[in-house]
Design a protein around this motif. Sequence first.
Motif, PDB file in Angstrom:
ATOM      1  N   HIS A  93       0.851  -1.191   0.000  1.00  0.00           N
ATOM      2  CA  HIS A  93       0.000   0.000   0.000  1.00  0.00           C
ATOM      3  C   HIS A  93       0.883   1.236   0.000  1.00  0.00           C
ATOM      4  CE1 HIS A  93      -3.484  -2.488   0.934  1.00  0.00           C
ATOM      5  NE2 HIS A  93      -2.754  -3.074   1.870  1.00  0.00           N
ATOM      6  N   PRO A  98      -3.033  13.517  -0.444  1.00  0.00           N
ATOM      7  CA  PRO A  98      -3.712  13.507  -1.749  1.00  0.00           C
ATOM      8  C   PRO A  98      -3.005  14.345  -2.816  1.00  0.00           C
ATOM      9  CG  PRO A  98      -5.298  13.880   0.020  1.00  0.00           C
ATOM     10  CD  PRO A  98      -3.936  13.964   0.644  1.00  0.00           C
ATOM     11  N   GLY A  99      -2.134  15.265  -2.412  1.00  0.00           N
ATOM     12  CA  GLY A  99      -1.415  16.074  -3.392  1.00  0.00           C
ATOM     13  C   GLY A  99      -0.247  15.336  -4.037  1.00  0.00           C
ATOM     14  N   ASN A 100       0.106  14.177  -3.504  1.00  0.00           N
ATOM     15  CA  ASN A 100       1.202  13.396  -4.094  1.00  0.00           C
ATOM     16  C   ASN A 100       0.834  13.002  -5.526  1.00  0.00           C
ATOM     17  OD1 ASN A 100       3.724  11.875  -3.935  1.00  0.00           O
ATOM     18  ND2 ASN A 100       2.459  10.025  -3.908  1.00  0.00           N
ATOM     19  N   ASP A 101       1.830  12.900  -6.380  1.00  0.00           N
ATOM     20  CA  ASP A 101       1.551  12.587  -7.785  1.00  0.00           C
ATOM     21  C   ASP A 101       1.405  11.072  -7.967  1.00  0.00           C
ATOM     22  OD1 ASP A 101       1.335  12.380 -10.483  1.00  0.00           O
ATOM     23  OD2 ASP A 101       3.138  13.520 -10.959  1.00  0.00           O
ATOM     24  N   PHE A 102       0.240  10.568  -7.578  1.00  0.00           N
ATOM     25  CA  PHE A 102      -0.028   9.134  -7.697  1.00  0.00           C
ATOM     26  C   PHE A 102      -0.087   8.700  -9.164  1.00  0.00           C
ATOM     27  CE2 PHE A 102      -1.538   9.688  -3.310  1.00  0.00           C
ATOM     28  CZ  PHE A 102      -1.078   8.532  -2.707  1.00  0.00           C
ATOM     29  N   ASN A 103      -0.527   9.594 -10.050  1.00  0.00           N
ATOM     30  CA  ASN A 103      -0.603   9.214 -11.469  1.00  0.00           C
ATOM     31  C   ASN A 103       0.757   8.766 -11.989  1.00  0.00           C
ATOM     32  OD1 ASN A 103      -3.303   9.771 -11.580  1.00  0.00           O
ATOM     33  ND2 ASN A 103      -3.119  11.674 -12.746  1.00  0.00           N
ATOM     34  N   PHE A 106       1.713   5.438 -10.387  1.00  0.00           N
ATOM     35  CA  PHE A 106       0.972   4.298 -10.942  1.00  0.00           C
ATOM     36  C   PHE A 106       1.454   3.960 -12.350  1.00  0.00           C
ATOM     37  CE2 PHE A 106      -3.160   4.825  -8.221  1.00  0.00           C
ATOM     38  CZ  PHE A 106      -2.444   4.439  -7.105  1.00  0.00           C
ATOM     39  N   GLN A 107       1.776   5.009 -13.112  1.00  0.00           N
ATOM     40  CA  GLN A 107       2.174   4.760 -14.500  1.00  0.00           C
ATOM     41  C   GLN A 107       3.585   4.185 -14.608  1.00  0.00           C
ATOM     42  OE1 GLN A 107       1.078   8.507 -16.324  1.00  0.00           O
ATOM     43  NE2 GLN A 107      -1.054   8.091 -15.790  1.00  0.00           N
ATOM     44  N   LEU A 109       4.617   1.831 -12.403  1.00  0.00           N
ATOM     45  CA  LEU A 109       4.579   0.530 -11.727  1.00  0.00           C
ATOM     46  C   LEU A 109       4.886  -0.639 -12.660  1.00  0.00           C
ATOM     47  CD1 LEU A 109       1.550   0.299  -9.274  1.00  0.00           C
ATOM     48  CD2 LEU A 109       3.868  -0.505  -8.858  1.00  0.00           C
ATOM     49  N   PHE A 129      -0.564  -3.936  -5.672  1.00  0.00           N
ATOM     50  CA  PHE A 129      -0.236  -2.567  -5.264  1.00  0.00           C
ATOM     51  C   PHE A 129      -1.499  -1.725  -5.145  1.00  0.00           C
ATOM     52  CE2 PHE A 129       3.337  -4.272  -7.622  1.00  0.00           C
ATOM     53  CZ  PHE A 129       4.402  -4.001  -6.770  1.00  0.00           C
ATOM     54  N   SER A 130      -1.533  -0.898  -4.129  1.00  0.00           N
ATOM     55  CA  SER A 130      -2.628   0.067  -4.055  1.00  0.00           C
ATOM     56  C   SER A 130      -2.098   1.409  -3.579  1.00  0.00           C
ATOM     57  CB  SER A 130      -3.726  -0.435  -3.113  1.00  0.00           C
ATOM     58  OG  SER A 130      -3.450  -0.058  -1.786  1.00  0.00           O
ATOM     59  N   GLY A 131      -2.772   2.457  -3.976  1.00  0.00           N
ATOM     60  CA  GLY A 131      -2.444   3.799  -3.508  1.00  0.00           C
ATOM     61  C   GLY A 131      -3.481   4.239  -2.495  1.00  0.00           C
ATOM     62  N   VAL A 132      -3.028   4.777  -1.380  1.00  0.00           N
ATOM     63  CA  VAL A 132      -3.953   5.176  -0.323  1.00  0.00           C
ATOM     64  C   VAL A 132      -3.718   6.648   0.013  1.00  0.00           C
ATOM     65  CG1 VAL A 132      -4.650   4.771   2.070  1.00  0.00           C
ATOM     66  CG2 VAL A 132      -4.045   2.842   0.593  1.00  0.00           C
ATOM     67  N   PRO A 133      -4.604   7.521  -0.481  1.00  0.00           N
ATOM     68  CA  PRO A 133      -4.399   8.946  -0.240  1.00  0.00           C
ATOM     69  C   PRO A 133      -4.919   9.346   1.131  1.00  0.00           C
ATOM     70  CG  PRO A 133      -6.360   8.624  -1.579  1.00  0.00           C
ATOM     71  CD  PRO A 133      -5.811   7.249  -1.284  1.00  0.00           C
TER      72      PRO A 133
ATOM     73  N   PRO B  98      -3.896   2.317 -15.497  1.00  0.00           N
ATOM     74  CA  PRO B  98      -2.967   3.317 -14.945  1.00  0.00           C
ATOM     75  C   PRO B  98      -3.119   4.708 -15.562  1.00  0.00           C
ATOM     76  CG  PRO B  98      -1.807   1.276 -15.459  1.00  0.00           C
ATOM     77  CD  PRO B  98      -3.182   1.139 -16.034  1.00  0.00           C
ATOM     78  N   ASN B 103      -5.186  11.111  -9.577  1.00  0.00           N
ATOM     79  CA  ASN B 103      -4.905  12.319  -8.787  1.00  0.00           C
ATOM     80  C   ASN B 103      -6.182  13.115  -8.534  1.00  0.00           C
ATOM     81  OD1 ASN B 103      -2.224  11.722  -8.639  1.00  0.00           O
ATOM     82  ND2 ASN B 103      -1.530  13.279 -10.094  1.00  0.00           N
ATOM     83  N   GLN B 107      -8.012  13.629  -4.947  1.00  0.00           N
ATOM     84  CA  GLN B 107      -8.136  14.977  -4.398  1.00  0.00           C
ATOM     85  C   GLN B 107      -9.592  15.380  -4.160  1.00  0.00           C
ATOM     86  OE1 GLN B 107      -5.549  17.167  -7.067  1.00  0.00           O
ATOM     87  NE2 GLN B 107      -3.836  15.928  -6.353  1.00  0.00           N
ATOM     88  N   PHE B 129     -10.300   4.028   1.635  1.00  0.00           N
ATOM     89  CA  PHE B 129     -10.281   4.057   0.173  1.00  0.00           C
ATOM     90  C   PHE B 129      -8.884   3.751  -0.348  1.00  0.00           C
ATOM     91  CE2 PHE B 129     -13.563   6.946   1.637  1.00  0.00           C
ATOM     92  CZ  PHE B 129     -14.655   6.544   0.882  1.00  0.00           C
ATOM     93  N   GLY B 131      -6.699   3.210  -4.275  1.00  0.00           N
ATOM     94  CA  GLY B 131      -6.702   3.178  -5.733  1.00  0.00           C
ATOM     95  C   GLY B 131      -5.844   2.019  -6.201  1.00  0.00           C
TER      96      GLY B 131
END
Lengths: 357, 357
Positions: A93, A98-103, A106-107, A109, A129-133, B98, B103, B107, B129, B131
């Motif tokens: 995880h 939330p301002g982190n550049d998850f895009n 993820f791209q 990965l 894998f998961s992203g947790v904002p 992806p 983002n 947000q 939550f 992603g």
Amino acid sequence: MEVVEVLHMNGGNGDSSYANNSLVQQKVILMTKPITEQAMIDLYSSLFPETLCIADLGCSLGANTFLVVSQLVKIVEKERKKHGFKSPEFYFHFNDLPGNDFNTLFQSLGAFQEDLRKHIGESFGPCFFSGVPGSFYTRLFPSKSLHFVYSSYSLMWLSQVPNGIENNKGNIYMARTSPLSVIKAYYKQYEIDFSNFLKYRSEELMKGGKMVLTLLGRESEDPTSKECCYIWELLAMALNKLVEEGLIKEEKVDAFNIPQYTPSPAEVKYIVEKEGSFTINRLETSRVHWNASNNEKNGGYNVSRCMRAVAEPLLVSHFDKELMDLVFHKYEEIISDCMSKEKTEFINVIVSLTKIN
Amino acid sequence: MEVVEVLHMNGGNGDSSYANNSLVQQKVILMTKPITEQAMIDLYSSLFPETLCIADLGCSLGANTFLVVSQLVKIVEKERKKHGFKSPEFYFHFNDLPGNDFNTLFQSLGAFQEDLRKHIGESFGPCFFSGVPGSFYTRLFPSKSLHFVYSSYSLMWLSQVPNGIENNKGNIYMARTSPLSVIKAYYKQYEIDFSNFLKYRSEELMKGGKMVLTLLGRESEDPTSKECCYIWELLAMALNKLVEEGLIKEEKVDAFNIPQYTPSPAEVKYIVEKEGSFTINRLETSRVHWNASNNEKNGGYNVSRCMRAVAEPLLVSHFDKELMDLVFHKYEEIISDCMSKEKTEFINVIVSLTKIN
């Protein structure tokens, strides 16, 4: 300023990005590996989970995020082979604000996973894998859903600028010239935040779950010690130069304070014991040079770029975005000058914890 | 063209964004609610999980993503109150490729949660939550980690453009003028993809886990039926007009095919039974007008915008980005003309499934 909304490392893959300016953080992850390794081996060989649930809190993005993953996978792979077990499923995880550049994270990965398979073969995992904002000063995960929490160079960030430090004039962090009330307010905020962190993580971790936390700190018991405050003092100098030049109003600098606290090991120990959910396995400090690059020539440039990748979004939330090039140019000059005269190191505090009950 | 890399809804919150052009999808989520409700009530009141793990596959972003969450929370809240139980923890996993704009999704989570609490009070949850980037034609989650899988208007997308359809000249999808080999190749790809989907989800779902899947489909047994192919045929017409005008080369259109398949209920039933991991609780179709807006006047405009939000990234991966305004302007004209003459509806296929064993 809402820290949750404005604090994040510079996104993308560009010149000022965190992804391209985080060598110090990389070095620290590598230095901490023996402690991470011991904790993970102890965890794995006492629980042998079918799915190993791991959270990286304040993961940011870029090579460092993936370095942590590959480090952990390799440690477990080595250990499970020793026991003759098949690989667990890995569930990573990635947490950040939330301002982190998850895009971007993820791209990248897909390429990372391919790379990992090239390095250690096909026999591990699968990895999920998961992203947790969200802020790690709130609950982020369901109860008892994690085995292992990792966090590097994130936990010195506070959930907010401490209340009641309007009188910290001319400074942007704790400094020798800060009133005592400012120092106390900073510590108070840290104690609240770190206690909450421990409480929430203890709810999320399973029995026997572990944490390895590395943060910027200090060895001295003096919270205004140069070893932790100097880097921000120099940024304050850069900002104050722009005040002198009439480009920034003095009140603007007076009203700006960095939401960070760099604790001593004794403070960490005190708060962990007071909160009561965890036992301390190891509590250590280490040092890393401000300039983690092998290129000593551009020290000031490297350090100011690294600090820019970390602090620019905070500064932009308060000062004119147009001034950033100038601010960090001044900062670079000041850092270069000071690096030529003295030894400049960050102090890391590393703590390895196990959940009680 | 790698579908995994190029397929995603238009990101952000702008004029061409999916977030602002997805009324049809919203209507379909609302229409499907009774089926979702029945499945969730059956699930909840047979398992009473402490943490309810839910995945929305192909979640995209915007109000629709959150509509699904609030629908599910409300259903469970009503049910658990009936039983006098305390609210479970909700664990929502947002999955998409992806390229999805996670983002923006992340947000907007804070405001959504505040809104949800305003609507249904503080007594539910907590909600967590995450992603999850990746194709749902691969494994996405650890074994037996999910209770409920939801997917709306995503599963008609294939994992790739079918192989061997180079002879589908002048068309961009299955059409009456497509060679039989093209139709067969499309179905074959769909059977492979949907079978994989079922297999992977059956590994990820816990015993008794359920899925509610809604996808674009057809009622007719003819895969080239107007009810499913017309919308793409009109886009092909728009592209072919630009060929006539010399703005696009004919070979370019010949080489472009939409990676989608719109199955009949019988095909869905056949594949589910053949794969063998799930029983079918309900299998239904419904209809929704192309123009979901209450404003009938701008029908062509609304429909072309909706299709643009969905298909633009695919088109841009193959055609000149500069031509998109022109393509969708032509498309709008063609759609307007055809909507004035005939009844234009999408067919939805909805299937509610329970994992066997």
